[in-house]
Motif scaffolding. Structure first.
Motif, mmCIF file in Angstrom:
data_model
loop_
_atom_site.group_PDB
_atom_site.id
_atom_site.type_symbol
_atom_site.label_atom_id
_atom_site.label_comp_id
_atom_site.label_asym_id
_atom_site.label_seq_id
_atom_site.Cartn_x
_atom_site.Cartn_y
_atom_site.Cartn_z
ATOM 1 N N VAL A 1 0.998 -1.191 -0.057
ATOM 2 C CA VAL A 1 0.149 0.034 -0.064
ATOM 3 C C VAL A 1 0.839 1.434 -0.043
ATOM 4 O O VAL A 1 2.012 1.178 0.555
ATOM 5 C CB VAL A 1 -0.977 0.176 1.162
ATOM 6 C CG1 VAL A 1 -2.075 -1.099 1.135
ATOM 7 C CG2 VAL A 1 0.004 -0.089 2.407
ATOM 8 N N ALA A 2 0.345 2.293 -0.735
ATOM 9 C CA ALA A 2 0.999 3.632 -0.857
ATOM 10 C C ALA A 2 0.163 4.570 -0.259
ATOM 11 O O ALA A 2 -1.154 4.501 -0.714
ATOM 12 C CB ALA A 2 1.400 3.835 -2.144
ATOM 13 N N SER A 3 0.418 5.463 0.631
ATOM 14 C CA SER A 3 -0.359 6.424 0.967
ATOM 15 C C SER A 3 -0.518 7.684 0.216
ATOM 16 O O SER A 3 -1.399 8.807 0.575
ATOM 17 C CB SER A 3 -0.151 6.722 2.287
ATOM 18 O OG SER A 3 1.219 7.347 2.606
ATOM 19 N N GLY A 4 -0.032 8.008 -0.765
ATOM 20 C CA GLY A 4 0.047 9.139 -1.629
ATOM 21 C C GLY A 4 0.797 8.836 -2.792
ATOM 22 O O GLY A 4 1.515 8.088 -3.143
ATOM 23 N N TYR A 5 1.016 9.963 -3.684
ATOM 24 C CA TYR A 5 1.975 10.181 -4.820
ATOM 25 C C TYR A 5 3.224 9.729 -4.736
ATOM 26 O O TYR A 5 3.972 8.788 -5.461
ATOM 27 C CB TYR A 5 1.496 11.219 -5.837
ATOM 28 C CG TYR A 5 2.250 12.544 -5.419
ATOM 29 C CD1 TYR A 5 3.518 12.965 -6.206
ATOM 30 C CD2 TYR A 5 1.876 13.436 -4.275
ATOM 31 C CE1 TYR A 5 4.075 13.663 -5.675
ATOM 32 C CE2 TYR A 5 2.648 14.583 -4.012
ATOM 33 C CZ TYR A 5 3.675 14.840 -4.797
ATOM 34 O OH TYR A 5 4.267 15.911 -4.583
ATOM 35 N N LYS A 6 3.753 10.304 -3.745
ATOM 36 C CA LYS A 6 5.334 10.337 -3.439
ATOM 37 C C LYS A 6 5.754 8.795 -3.225
ATOM 38 O O LYS A 6 6.663 8.102 -3.795
ATOM 39 C CB LYS A 6 5.909 11.055 -2.444
ATOM 40 C CG LYS A 6 5.808 12.662 -2.712
ATOM 41 C CD LYS A 6 6.428 13.607 -1.762
ATOM 42 C CE LYS A 6 6.347 14.930 -2.091
ATOM 43 N NZ LYS A 6 6.618 15.822 -1.001
ATOM 44 N N ASP A 7 4.823 8.292 -2.284
ATOM 45 C CA ASP A 7 5.037 6.866 -1.741
ATOM 46 C C ASP A 7 4.876 5.859 -3.101
ATOM 47 O O ASP A 7 5.808 5.096 -3.362
ATOM 48 C CB ASP A 7 4.102 6.354 -0.908
ATOM 49 C CG ASP A 7 4.358 7.005 0.568
ATOM 50 O OD1 ASP A 7 5.446 7.316 0.753
ATOM 51 O OD2 ASP A 7 3.539 6.976 1.605
ATOM 52 N N ALA A 8 3.977 6.261 -3.932
ATOM 53 C CA ALA A 8 3.628 5.384 -4.817
ATOM 54 C C ALA A 8 4.842 5.447 -5.917
ATOM 55 O O ALA A 8 5.223 4.518 -6.416
ATOM 56 C CB ALA A 8 2.284 5.653 -5.594
ATOM 57 N N MET A 9 5.198 6.538 -6.380
ATOM 58 C CA MET A 9 6.343 6.730 -7.202
ATOM 59 C C MET A 9 7.566 5.888 -6.886
ATOM 60 O O MET A 9 8.220 5.328 -7.570
ATOM 61 C CB MET A 9 6.585 8.258 -7.523
ATOM 62 C CG MET A 9 5.511 9.071 -8.356
ATOM 63 S SD MET A 9 5.172 8.260 -9.937
ATOM 64 C CE MET A 9 6.563 8.967 -10.835
ATOM 65 N N GLN A 10 7.858 5.988 -5.503
ATOM 66 C CA GLN A 10 9.149 5.207 -4.957
ATOM 67 C C GLN A 10 8.761 3.691 -4.912
ATOM 68 O O GLN A 10 9.952 3.345 -5.187
ATOM 69 C CB GLN A 10 9.454 5.962 -3.782
ATOM 70 C CG GLN A 10 10.502 5.326 -2.983
ATOM 71 C CD GLN A 10 11.681 5.798 -3.829
ATOM 72 O OE1 GLN A 10 12.086 6.919 -4.208
ATOM 73 N NE2 GLN A 10 12.483 4.710 -4.370
ATOM 74 N N MET A 11 7.601 3.504 -4.728
ATOM 75 C CA MET A 11 7.520 1.944 -4.538
ATOM 76 C C MET A 11 7.557 1.175 -6.029
ATOM 77 O O MET A 11 8.003 0.165 -6.255
ATOM 78 C CB MET A 11 5.830 1.609 -3.813
ATOM 79 C CG MET A 11 6.064 2.006 -2.372
ATOM 80 S SD MET A 11 4.579 2.091 -1.657
ATOM 81 C CE MET A 11 4.849 0.371 -1.012
ATOM 82 N N VAL A 12 7.042 2.043 -6.827
ATOM 83 C CA VAL A 12 6.914 1.630 -8.371
ATOM 84 C C VAL A 12 8.444 1.546 -8.938
ATOM 85 O O VAL A 12 8.866 0.446 -9.625
ATOM 86 C CB VAL A 12 6.061 2.191 -9.263
ATOM 87 C CG1 VAL A 12 6.232 2.125 -10.686
ATOM 88 C CG2 VAL A 12 4.489 2.038 -8.811
ATOM 89 N N ALA A 13 9.119 2.510 -8.578
ATOM 90 C CA ALA A 13 10.661 2.421 -8.944
ATOM 91 C C ALA A 13 11.358 1.252 -8.069
ATOM 92 O O ALA A 13 12.377 0.628 -8.650
ATOM 93 C CB ALA A 13 11.189 3.765 -8.469
ATOM 94 N N ASP A 14 11.042 0.866 -7.164
ATOM 95 C CA ASP A 14 11.767 -0.272 -6.283
ATOM 96 C C ASP A 14 11.164 -1.541 -6.578
ATOM 97 O O ASP A 14 11.892 -2.471 -6.287
ATOM 98 C CB ASP A 14 11.462 0.064 -4.626
ATOM 99 C CG ASP A 14 12.432 1.532 -4.266
ATOM 100 O OD1 ASP A 14 13.284 1.938 -5.223
ATOM 101 O OD2 ASP A 14 12.197 1.957 -3.225
#
Length: 172
Positions: free
Chosen positions: A29-42
């Motif tokens: 789970v990602a709580s917003g756009y910054k988390d989501a962008m980082q998680m998709v990169a990782d």
């Protein structure tokens, strides 16, 4: 299968994660756009479930950002109000489909859709074999349909209840 759920409401993220995990689908789970962008990169996600209504960057804006950064797998929008957005807005953002909240088990097949497929309608179609009559001996079907006209949601609720019932009775 590994899915990323993006929603600014922690309870919604926890609920989606619980439902998917219960079905044997791994979910971060990602709580917003910054988390989501980082998680998709990782990580290499097989699909993303994207809430439409988020502060700072909306789900449609984040979908565009992810597509611009090369994410080419299915992104499925989650919204309580799909009529607020046009199909053109959704497709131009890069969404493959949307699911009208609440998400149900019957929607899981859409997580496996081809990334080049798009499907938009008022609500994703339900399997034709949904049948509440299997519970008619113990549930007032007319009363249930007076509360909700969403047969799939009612069926999922009954399935969850009756699957949990034996474990609950052990503790009595």
């Amino acid at each position: 299968m590994l899915v990323l759920a993006v929603d600014d409401v922690p309870e919604m993220c926890a609920g989606v994660k619980r439902v998917l995990n219960k079905a044997g689908i791994d979910c971060d789970v990602a709580s917003g756009y910054k988390d989501a962008m980082q998680m998709v990169a990782d990580k290499d996600y097989d699909a993303i479930l994207m809430d439409f209504q988020m502060p700072q960057v909306t789900g449609l804006q984040l979908t565009r950002m992810l597509r611009d950064n090369g994410f080419n797998k299915p992104i499925i929008g989650l919204t309580a109000n799909p009529k607020k957005y046009s199909i053109e807005d959704m497709t131009s953002a890069g969404l493959n489909a949307y699911i009208k909240k609440p998400m149900r088990k019957t929607h899981f097949d859409y997580l496996k859709m081809d990334a080049n497929t798009t499907f938009f309608s008022d609500q994703l179609p339900e399997p034709s074999d949904l049948n509440l009559n299997q519970y008619a001996a113990v549930v007032d079907i007319d009363y249930t349909l007076g509360i909700t006209d969403d047969v799939g949601f009612a069926l999922d609720t009954f399935d969850d209840f009756f699957n949990a019932l034996p474990l609950s009775l052990i503790h009595i």
